[in-house]
Design a protein around this motif. Structure first.
Motif, mmCIF file in Angstrom:
data_model
loop_
_atom_site.group_PDB
_atom_site.id
_atom_site.type_symbol
_atom_site.label_atom_id
_atom_site.label_comp_id
_atom_site.label_asym_id
_atom_site.label_seq_id
_atom_site.Cartn_x
_atom_site.Cartn_y
_atom_site.Cartn_z
ATOM 1 N N LEU A 190 -26.925 58.453 9.914
ATOM 2 C CA LEU A 190 -28.344 58.827 9.896
ATOM 3 C C LEU A 190 -29.057 57.959 8.860
ATOM 4 C CD1 LEU A 190 -27.650 62.664 9.686
ATOM 5 C CD2 LEU A 190 -28.346 61.436 11.749
ATOM 6 N N PRO A 191 -30.031 57.145 9.277
ATOM 7 C CA PRO A 191 -30.671 56.220 8.330
ATOM 8 C C PRO A 191 -31.592 56.939 7.339
ATOM 9 C CG PRO A 191 -31.744 56.097 10.471
ATOM 10 C CD PRO A 191 -30.595 57.039 10.634
ATOM 11 N N ALA A 192 -31.627 56.406 6.106
ATOM 12 C CA ALA A 192 -32.411 57.055 5.044
ATOM 13 C C ALA A 192 -33.885 57.174 5.421
ATOM 14 C CB ALA A 192 -32.257 56.276 3.739
ATOM 15 N N ALA A 193 -34.417 56.171 6.136
ATOM 16 C CA ALA A 193 -35.853 56.198 6.468
ATOM 17 C C ALA A 193 -36.199 57.476 7.249
ATOM 18 C CB ALA A 193 -36.215 54.963 7.287
ATOM 19 N N ALA A 194 -35.297 57.899 8.137
ATOM 20 C CA ALA A 194 -35.559 59.124 8.917
ATOM 21 C C ALA A 194 -35.230 60.371 8.096
ATOM 22 C CB ALA A 194 -34.750 59.101 10.206
ATOM 23 N N LEU A 195 -34.218 60.250 7.217
ATOM 24 C CA LEU A 195 -33.798 61.413 6.419
ATOM 25 C C LEU A 195 -34.864 61.851 5.424
ATOM 26 C CD1 LEU A 195 -30.165 60.230 5.729
ATOM 27 C CD2 LEU A 195 -30.758 62.323 6.955
ATOM 28 N N THR A 196 -35.715 60.905 5.025
ATOM 29 C CA THR A 196 -36.739 61.236 4.031
ATOM 30 C C THR A 196 -38.067 61.615 4.704
ATOM 31 O OG1 THR A 196 -37.188 58.868 3.892
ATOM 32 C CG2 THR A 196 -35.789 59.797 2.187
ATOM 33 N N ALA A 197 -38.105 61.598 6.030
ATOM 34 C CA ALA A 197 -39.337 61.932 6.748
ATOM 35 C C ALA A 197 -39.587 63.446 6.724
ATOM 36 C CB ALA A 197 -39.226 61.453 8.197
ATOM 37 N N ARG A 198 -40.836 63.833 6.999
ATOM 38 C CA ARG A 198 -41.129 65.272 7.180
ATOM 39 C C ARG A 198 -40.817 65.640 8.622
ATOM 40 N NH1 ARG A 198 -46.798 65.791 6.743
ATOM 41 N NH2 ARG A 198 -46.486 68.021 7.014
ATOM 42 N N THR A 199 -40.298 66.841 8.819
ATOM 43 C CA THR A 199 -39.995 67.272 10.186
ATOM 44 C C THR A 199 -40.543 68.675 10.434
ATOM 45 O OG1 THR A 199 -37.838 68.140 9.492
ATOM 46 C CG2 THR A 199 -37.862 65.896 10.399
ATOM 47 N N ALA A 200 -40.790 68.966 11.712
ATOM 48 C CA ALA A 200 -41.170 70.321 12.131
ATOM 49 C C ALA A 200 -40.275 70.685 13.310
ATOM 50 C CB ALA A 200 -42.639 70.355 12.543
ATOM 51 N N PHE A 201 -39.730 71.894 13.267
ATOM 52 C CA PHE A 201 -38.705 72.331 14.227
ATOM 53 C C PHE A 201 -39.181 73.576 14.966
ATOM 54 C CE2 PHE A 201 -35.373 75.452 14.954
ATOM 55 C CZ PHE A 201 -34.310 74.741 15.506
ATOM 56 N N ARG A 202 -39.002 73.605 16.265
ATOM 57 C CA ARG A 202 -39.250 74.828 17.056
ATOM 58 C C ARG A 202 -38.166 74.957 18.117
ATOM 59 N NH1 ARG A 202 -42.701 74.958 13.809
ATOM 60 N NH2 ARG A 202 -44.857 75.662 13.932
ATOM 61 N N GLN A 203 -37.723 76.198 18.322
ATOM 62 C CA GLN A 203 -36.694 76.451 19.328
ATOM 63 C C GLN A 203 -37.004 77.756 20.029
ATOM 64 O OE1 GLN A 203 -34.179 79.011 18.548
ATOM 65 N NE2 GLN A 203 -32.564 78.560 20.029
ATOM 66 N N LEU A 204 -36.796 77.803 21.332
ATOM 67 C CA LEU A 204 -37.043 79.026 22.101
ATOM 68 C C LEU A 204 -35.872 79.316 23.031
ATOM 69 C CD1 LEU A 204 -40.671 78.970 23.559
ATOM 70 C CD2 LEU A 204 -39.675 80.682 22.049
ATOM 71 N N SER A 205 -35.548 80.601 23.142
ATOM 72 C CA SER A 205 -34.563 81.041 24.127
ATOM 73 C C SER A 205 -35.197 82.167 24.932
ATOM 74 C CB SER A 205 -33.316 81.594 23.443
ATOM 75 O OG SER A 205 -32.776 80.640 22.580
ATOM 76 N N LEU A 206 -34.653 82.412 26.125
ATOM 77 C CA LEU A 206 -35.189 83.504 26.945
ATOM 78 C C LEU A 206 -34.946 84.862 26.293
ATOM 79 C CD1 LEU A 206 -34.495 83.050 30.759
ATOM 80 C CD2 LEU A 206 -36.681 83.389 29.595
ATOM 81 N N SER A 207 -33.799 84.969 25.598
ATOM 82 C CA SER A 207 -33.494 86.225 24.913
ATOM 83 C C SER A 207 -33.196 85.926 23.446
ATOM 84 C CB SER A 207 -32.288 86.905 25.557
ATOM 85 O OG SER A 207 -31.157 86.099 25.374
ATOM 86 N N ALA A 208 -33.196 86.990 22.636
ATOM 87 C CA ALA A 208 -33.056 86.806 21.182
ATOM 88 C C ALA A 208 -31.768 86.075 20.827
ATOM 89 C CB ALA A 208 -33.108 88.159 20.496
ATOM 90 N N VAL A 209 -30.697 86.298 21.574
ATOM 91 C CA VAL A 209 -29.431 85.630 21.259
ATOM 92 C C VAL A 209 -29.020 84.683 22.388
ATOM 93 C CG1 VAL A 209 -28.519 87.331 19.642
ATOM 94 C CG2 VAL A 209 -28.188 87.656 22.098
ATOM 95 N N GLY A 210 -30.013 84.164 23.092
ATOM 96 C CA GLY A 210 -29.716 83.287 24.231
ATOM 97 C C GLY A 210 -29.560 81.844 23.806
ATOM 98 N N ARG A 211 -29.010 81.058 24.714
ATOM 99 C CA ARG A 211 -28.882 79.612 24.478
ATOM 100 C C ARG A 211 -30.273 78.980 24.445
ATOM 101 N NH1 ARG A 211 -24.177 76.328 27.379
ATOM 102 N NH2 ARG A 211 -23.075 77.691 25.934
ATOM 103 N N SER A 212 -30.466 77.939 23.653
ATOM 104 C CA SER A 212 -31.774 77.273 23.564
ATOM 105 C C SER A 212 -32.249 76.849 24.949
ATOM 106 C CB SER A 212 -31.692 76.021 22.695
ATOM 107 O OG SER A 212 -31.315 76.349 21.389
ATOM 108 N N ALA A 213 -33.508 77.202 25.266
ATOM 109 C CA ALA A 213 -34.118 76.753 26.522
ATOM 110 C C ALA A 213 -35.037 75.567 26.259
ATOM 111 C CB ALA A 213 -34.902 77.889 27.158
ATOM 112 N N VAL A 214 -35.593 75.507 25.073
ATOM 113 C CA VAL A 214 -36.451 74.397 24.650
ATOM 114 C C VAL A 214 -36.216 74.186 23.159
ATOM 115 C CG1 VAL A 214 -38.801 73.463 24.599
ATOM 116 C CG2 VAL A 214 -38.251 75.305 26.193
ATOM 117 N N LEU A 215 -36.069 72.942 22.737
ATOM 118 C CA LEU A 215 -35.956 72.642 21.307
ATOM 119 C C LEU A 215 -36.752 71.366 21.052
ATOM 120 C CD1 LEU A 215 -32.725 73.052 19.191
ATOM 121 C CD2 LEU A 215 -34.489 71.397 18.622
#
Ligand SMILES: Cc1cc2nc3c(=O)[nH]c(=O)nc-3n(C[C@H](O)[C@H](O)[C@H](O)COP(=O)(O)OP(=O)(O)OC[C@H]3O[C@@H](n4cnc5c(N)ncnc54)[C@H](O)[C@@H]3O)c2cc1C
Length: 275
Positions: A167-192
């Protein structure tokens, strides 16, 4: 699962690859269903790779690093703190028990190449490069975003293994925003969706789980949500024109819902980075 076709188990360091072999990471998938083709398991732990190596230029994650080890990463270089937070978010996106998290490996997750593979999401979002080794010792490097080419499909050639992800340092020092959704609370990711803003304001949006392989949108400057969504539509339309797959449509989420949620999460992640 009783793998009754498997008759041998060997350290990966001492075995020459042959037909019927399978590389063994954590075994959480290999031991979860019949493997009629597999005769011998080659244990990757024998390489003794350090789970994580940090330098000023890059962080190298061993294929054998477990999700639990990655989630515990506390960078020596505080500039990488954001990347460590993203790593934890991605580890938690795999809704397995502590037992699964303690043995499932980064390499196993990427090589299984499920659309909902959160280690693929993490590594692709940070421009990770997969370091591959062939049985004859030849090495090559493939960007993780291109390594996974479809649902359960990847760039591995017969007998090739993934040793590390860089993993290159240029990307490691970037700001990121993360979102993940599943159909159910303990379901497999449907969108990430992971959006990344680099020091030079270059912006990268990585979509996984709703599509068969990572889709990346790259912008030289922060895009408006409308610009990003127009690019997304162009990429998805091009995939369909080439009779490639569009949004996934299965038990983890209907295609139209995943398409709508992908758009929503892109808008949300870009909004978070703009604040
Ligand atoms: C409760 C539960 C929840 C799960 N949820 C998810 C989920 O949300 N998303 C998801 O993607 N998966 C999920 N899985 C499936 C699987 O457990 C994970 O993908 C896990 O990360 C696989 O890692 P592993 O190290 O156990 O792989 P293994 O089972 O050891 O191997 C998986 C495959 O990759 C190959 N392989 C392993 N390491 C390498 C390597 N270094 N080089 C080349 N080939 C290699 C193996 O030969 C095998 O074909 C889940 C499993 C369970 C039991």
């Amino acid at each position: 699962m009783d793998l009754n076709t498997v008759t041998e188990f060997a350290p990966a360091t001492r075995a020459a690859w042959r037909d019927g072999d399978a590389w063994l990471g954590g075994g959480t998938w290999l031991f979860s269903q019949p493997q009629p083709r597999v005769r011998r398991l080659l244990d990757l732990d024998a390489f003794g790779w350090a789970p994580l190596r940090e330098t000023a230029d890059a962080v190298t994650v061993a294929a054998t690093c477990t999700l639990a080890q990655l989630a515990r990463w506390r960078p020596a270089d505080r500039h990488f703190d954001g990347a460590a937070t993203l790593a934890r978010q991605c580890c938690h996106a795999l809704l397995g028990s502590f037992k699964v998290h303690n043995v499932a490996t980064v390499g196993g997750n990427i090589c299984l190449s499920l659309p909902a593979g959160p280690m693929t999401s993490f590594a692709a979002a940070l421009d990770g490069v997969a370091l591959l080794r062939a049985p004859d010792g030849t090495r090559r490097a493939v960007p993780v975003a291109a390594f996974v080419s479809g649902d359960g499909r990847n760039a591995l050639r017969p007998g090739e293994l993934l040793s590390h992800v860089s993993l290159p340092a240029a990307a490691l020092t970037a700001r990121t925003a993360f979102r993940q959704l599943s159909l159910s609370a303990v379901g497999r990711s449907a969108v990430l969706v992971i959006a990344r803003r680099d020091a030079d304001d270059g912006t990268v949006v990585t979509v996984t789980a709703s599509v068969p392989h990572p889709v990346q949108l790259r912008f030289p400057a922060p895009p408006t949500p409308a610009e990003a969504l127009a690019d997304l539509d162009a990429v998805m339309d091009a995939a369909l024109d080439a009779t490639g797959p569009g949004y996934l449509d299965d038990v983890h989420g209907a295609g139209p819902w995943r398409a709508a949620m992908t758009r929503r999460l892109i808008t949300e992640t870009l909004g978070e980075l703009a604040r």
